[in-house]
Design an enzyme around this catalytic site. Structure first.
Site, mmCIF file in Angstrom:
data_model
loop_
_atom_site.group_PDB
_atom_site.id
_atom_site.type_symbol
_atom_site.label_atom_id
_atom_site.label_comp_id
_atom_site.label_asym_id
_atom_site.label_seq_id
_atom_site.Cartn_x
_atom_site.Cartn_y
_atom_site.Cartn_z
ATOM 1 N N LYS A 103 59.560 52.410 30.406
ATOM 2 C CA LYS A 103 59.099 53.103 31.796
ATOM 3 C C LYS A 103 60.474 54.143 31.789
ATOM 4 C CE LYS A 103 60.292 50.939 36.248
ATOM 5 N NZ LYS A 103 60.964 49.964 37.370
ATOM 6 N N HIS A 105 60.887 56.037 35.064
ATOM 7 C CA HIS A 105 61.991 56.111 35.881
ATOM 8 C C HIS A 105 62.472 54.907 36.209
ATOM 9 C CE1 HIS A 105 58.015 54.414 37.096
ATOM 10 N NE2 HIS A 105 58.541 54.078 37.865
#
Ligand code: OMP
Length: 215
Positions: A103, A105
């Site tokens: 991921k 963010h």
């Protein structure tokens, strides 16, 4: 076989997790039995499953700092084992799991939960040829952590590349123990005790002759 192991096999059969028939495995082998941990699919089943994992962890006595549940199937297994260690065995241990896609963010990365550091006890479902667990070992070594051991539900006791079992090869290659709630031998002993399962036992024994180890 200990009482909790017998009870676990009964539970797995009752839930349809442990089935007999004809199944194609990840390794390409055609097996007369299959263990589908994904069918421990209710709150009660998961709670009970956690107690069996916790009992196997306690029984194995492997020193560790953190539990690790490899995505995806290992995630609920490590989670429920951690809950049971805390509630049934008064051991509050950290746990962590990975996601398969990193991921970019938010918190970022591909690990969720505690830090993957120190001695790591991996919680997984089944080892057959050892392919899945070797992939997990890369995550641990990439994080710079130390593999302490593996606890699985079922040791299928199948051959690896040579004379040793796939599990013995994993133990040798990574210098750590692999423990299980039950082994194929326990399943055979259970079926023999129960009676009326001779065709299934014969099929398993034939399969074991081809792919299994005796120990
Ligand atoms: P190996 O990678 O060959 O060790 O196979 C282990 C994986 O196969 C497990 O993590 C499961 O995804 C799957 N499997 C089961 O879930 N239950 C079984 O009884 C047998 C297998 C399998 O395909 O060998």
């Amino acid at each position: 076989m200990q009482d909790y192991q017998r009870a676990f096999i009964e539970f797995a059969i009752e839930r349809g997790v442990l089935r007999f028939g004809e199944f194609t495995l990840k390794s390409g082998r055609t097996s007369p039995y299959f263990f589908n941990a994904g069918l421990f699919n209710s709150g009660d089943a998961l709670a009970r499953l956690g107690k069996y994992y916790a009992a196997a962890i306690e029984n194995a006595g492997i020193p560790f700092d953190v539990l690790f549940g490899p995505a995806y199937k290992g995630i609920p297994l490590a989670t429920t084992a951690a809950v049971s260690l805390a509630t049934d065995f008064q051991r509050d241990v950290p746990y962590v799991f990975n996601r398969k896609e990193a991921k970019a963010h938010g918190e970022g990365g591909n690990l969720v939960g505690a830090e993957l550091k120190g001695r790591i006890l991996i919680i997984d479902d089944v080892i057959t040829a050892g392919t899945a667990i070797r992939e997990v070992m890369q995550i641990i070594s990439k994080a710079g952590a130390t593999p302490a051991g593996v606890v699985i539900a079922l040791n299928r006791m199948e051959r690896g590349q040579g004379e040793l079992s796939a599990i013995q090869e994993v133990e040798r290659d990574y210098g750590m123990p692999v423990a299980s709630i039950v082994t194929l031998n326990d399943v055979i002993a259970y079926l023999q005790e129960k009676g009326g399962m001779e065709p299934q036992i014969d099929a398993i024994l034939n399969y074991r002759k081809e792919y299994g180890i005796e120990a």
